[in-house]
Design a protein around this motif. Sequence first.
Motif, PDB file in Angstrom:
ATOM      1  N   ILE A 111       3.232   2.452   1.910  1.00 45.42           N
ATOM      2  CA  ILE A 111       2.145   3.005   1.085  1.00 45.42           C
ATOM      3  C   ILE A 111       1.239   3.891   1.940  1.00 45.42           C
ATOM      4  O   ILE A 111       0.915   5.024   1.568  1.00 45.42           O
ATOM      5  N   GLN A 112       0.842   3.366   3.096  1.00 44.61           N
ATOM      6  CA  GLN A 112      -0.057   4.094   3.992  1.00 44.61           C
ATOM      7  C   GLN A 112       0.533   5.445   4.389  1.00 44.61           C
ATOM      8  O   GLN A 112      -0.124   6.481   4.303  1.00 44.61           O
ATOM      9  N   SER A 151       0.932   7.909   1.424  1.00 45.45           N
ATOM     10  CA  SER A 151      -0.336   8.370   0.843  1.00 45.45           C
ATOM     11  C   SER A 151      -0.924   9.566   1.593  1.00 45.45           C
ATOM     12  O   SER A 151      -1.768  10.275   1.065  1.00 45.45           O
ATOM     13  N   LYS A 152      -0.456   9.779   2.811  1.00 43.20           N
ATOM     14  CA  LYS A 152      -0.975  10.933   3.576  1.00 43.20           C
ATOM     15  C   LYS A 152      -0.338  12.254   3.127  1.00 43.20           C
ATOM     16  O   LYS A 152      -0.881  13.319   3.378  1.00 43.20           O
ATOM     17  N   LYS A 159       0.940  15.116   0.750  1.00 43.82           N
ATOM     18  CA  LYS A 159       0.752  15.762  -0.560  1.00 43.82           C
ATOM     19  C   LYS A 159       1.757  16.899  -0.671  1.00 43.82           C
ATOM     20  O   LYS A 159       1.849  17.737   0.231  1.00 43.82           O
ATOM     21  N   GLN A 167      -4.110  16.548  -4.446  1.00 42.11           N
ATOM     22  CA  GLN A 167      -4.890  15.354  -4.110  1.00 42.11           C
ATOM     23  C   GLN A 167      -5.650  14.888  -5.359  1.00 42.11           C
ATOM     24  O   GLN A 167      -6.256  15.696  -6.056  1.00 42.11           O
ATOM     25  N   THR A 174      -1.641   3.995  -5.603  1.00 45.15           N
ATOM     26  CA  THR A 174      -2.391   4.033  -4.340  1.00 45.15           C
ATOM     27  C   THR A 174      -1.607   4.782  -3.267  1.00 45.15           C
ATOM     28  O   THR A 174      -2.181   5.328  -2.346  1.00 45.15           O
ATOM     29  N   ALA A 175      -0.278   4.771  -3.386  1.00 49.13           N
ATOM     30  CA  ALA A 175       0.557   5.476  -2.409  1.00 49.13           C
ATOM     31  C   ALA A 175       0.612   6.977  -2.683  1.00 49.13           C
ATOM     32  O   ALA A 175       1.215   7.728  -1.920  1.00 49.13           O
ATOM     33  N   GLY A 176      -0.015   7.422  -3.769  1.00 51.81           N
ATOM     34  CA  GLY A 176      -0.068   8.856  -4.076  1.00 51.81           C
ATOM     35  C   GLY A 176       1.177   9.403  -4.735  1.00 51.81           C
ATOM     36  O   GLY A 176       1.555  10.564  -4.535  1.00 51.81           O
TER      37      GLY A 176
END
Lengths: 456, 233
Positions: free
Chosen positions: A135-136, A139-140, A142, A154, A385-387
């Motif tokens: 996830i982390q 999520s960075k 895009k 975003q 949450t992970a985008g």
Amino acid sequence: MYRKTRLYGLTYEFHSLKEIMAKANESRSGDDLAGISAENMKERMAAKLVLADILLSDIRNTPLVDPDTDDVSQLIENNVNEEVYQVVKNWTVADLREYILSDDQMGKDLLTLGSGLTSEMIAAVAKIMSNLDLIQAASKIKIITHCQTKIGQQGVLASRAQPNHPSDHLKGMTASLYEALSFGIGDAVIGINPVIDTTENISALLHETKKVIDHFQIPTQNCVLSHVTSQMRAIEKGAPADLIFQSLAGTQAGNESFGISLSMLDEATAMINEKGTATGPNRWYFETGQGSELSSDAHFDIDQVTLEARCYGLARKFSPFIVNTVVGFIGPEYLYDSKQVIRAGLEDHFMGKMHGLPMGVDVCYTNHMNADQNDMDTLSTLLGTAGVNFVIGVPMADDCMLNYQSLSYHDIATLRSVLRLDPAPEFKCWLENIGLMENGKLTQLAGDPTFFLQNV
Amino acid sequence: MENHQLEGLRKFTPARIGVGRTGTRPLTKDFLSFRIDHAAAVDAVYGEVSSELLQEFNLFAVETCYGTKEEYLKRPDKGRVLSVEGEQLISERCVRNPQVQIVISDGLSASAINENLLDVYPALLDSLSLYQIEVGTPFFVKGGRVACMDAIGEILNPEAFILLIGERPGLVCAHSLSAYMCYRPRKGMKESERMVISNIHRRGTPPIEAAAHIGTLVNKMLEQKASGVSLVV
């Protein structure tokens, strides 16, 4: 290459990279079915430990399927950004994990890094990452793509409206589509899985969706998810398609069982670029899902995470507008329960993003899988949450044609509300203009399909 | 909300539309009704076929190698192989070389058998006797997959085969039945040699109609000595 380790007084020895990759996976029924998974938890951990110490160059130099006999292997190999690869080739898989998770690396750094990695390297690192790691890292990243409209920004959670109908009835499809739009769903694509795979039927669905899009001036794109060749026949005859679709597998043999080849995908690319109705450069929609290679006996004893990563290696060559894994559709013999589906959903999303793909997920399950709608609530929240670029919605989560459950239109509206995410910018603007959204929230008029009857 | 307009939209689709909302969440009744349909589907997968029903039609029961329900779901290959005891029982009790062998299996929905067998089975026997087709000794296979017909074919050597098996349940219907048919079932048979009539239940393909259709198809298989893609229908 390291192939041996000691753990709790026992020596674990592995005979090939293929074996290490398979045994390092988190548990899943598909690897058990293939007979390639770890015997027990300690062996699984031993495999992860050994994998963590393997050099990226060793992975590249040990092809799991020979590029001379498999065009997916060849394509992945040929598309490595050599400049980037030279910098990272002496890293271990552990180094790769720590670089990806480091605070110093922004999304654009990870995208550059991904271009120098093979799909097998990306799969390898996923195997030594926890769910929160996945996830982390994801999520960075895009990834903004552009078909008729743009998605992936975003703070945006886009959605596919999937107004399927058991007999492709046009009015039935439209009724379901109105329901979707009234909840603010459909900004990624209006995408229909047809029952009848004829040129005439596919043309009719493309025309009908385009008619709704044009009439209400909806900033989105349409797609009918039949076999690529039948879409090509419809487009050739003038049917309006913004996107062209195909399911992908991670081996040449797998793709042959889908009835496709790389040259066919090239032809389709040329056709959609020439005759498609969109204006932007990204015109492909791909679906994938762990286990499809094993189900067509095209897996070569490779684990299903690695094969899934190879689908993404194939997909990235075509700069798609959207890609999603249909994570829980395949059934319990590949992903048995919600724990396995949640893990696979997070892995697929991360691996897709590391390939630079605009990754979505069909958060879903079948009725013979040990999962229920609460598990989909969990996975969709984690992916939000992970985008994740987009998720898929059907009326009350029940797809009355494909007989499986995905997310409800309500669920997507709820994810946006809870996670403070918006529809894609142009679509949001449209929702505000027609009165379905105000200050980022649905208005009183929203959630009622007859809204679109008043405005016909 | 204009109700007649909503009804106008709903009549075109079985999809759960026009359900409204509270905040962004569904209303309680609709939410629970969805969960109830899922519960029926899950219970169909994990349920058991009624032993009284099997007795009523004088069907003895054998098992595949599936072991447990969990194993059945994880290992489709095990549902294609008969247990040793099952093979023995079939050898002892069944007529060899019948014109057509009928087998019933729970598959992925025990409810499909419980809900439909009473309607389908007698009608199917009628339909076959109309064509003067002789039926072998029918029985029930617990934990079967479609290709268990190949293993049974090896033992009994029937000319044609009919397998009535529960389908993967959906939310619209959790008790839908399929009839798989083929000519000369045997190990290594191609999927393209099998034929299927699916969606058999009262609100789908009606059981009586399905039974008549199966009879016609099996008769053609016997006439043409073929099934699947090579059968002219």
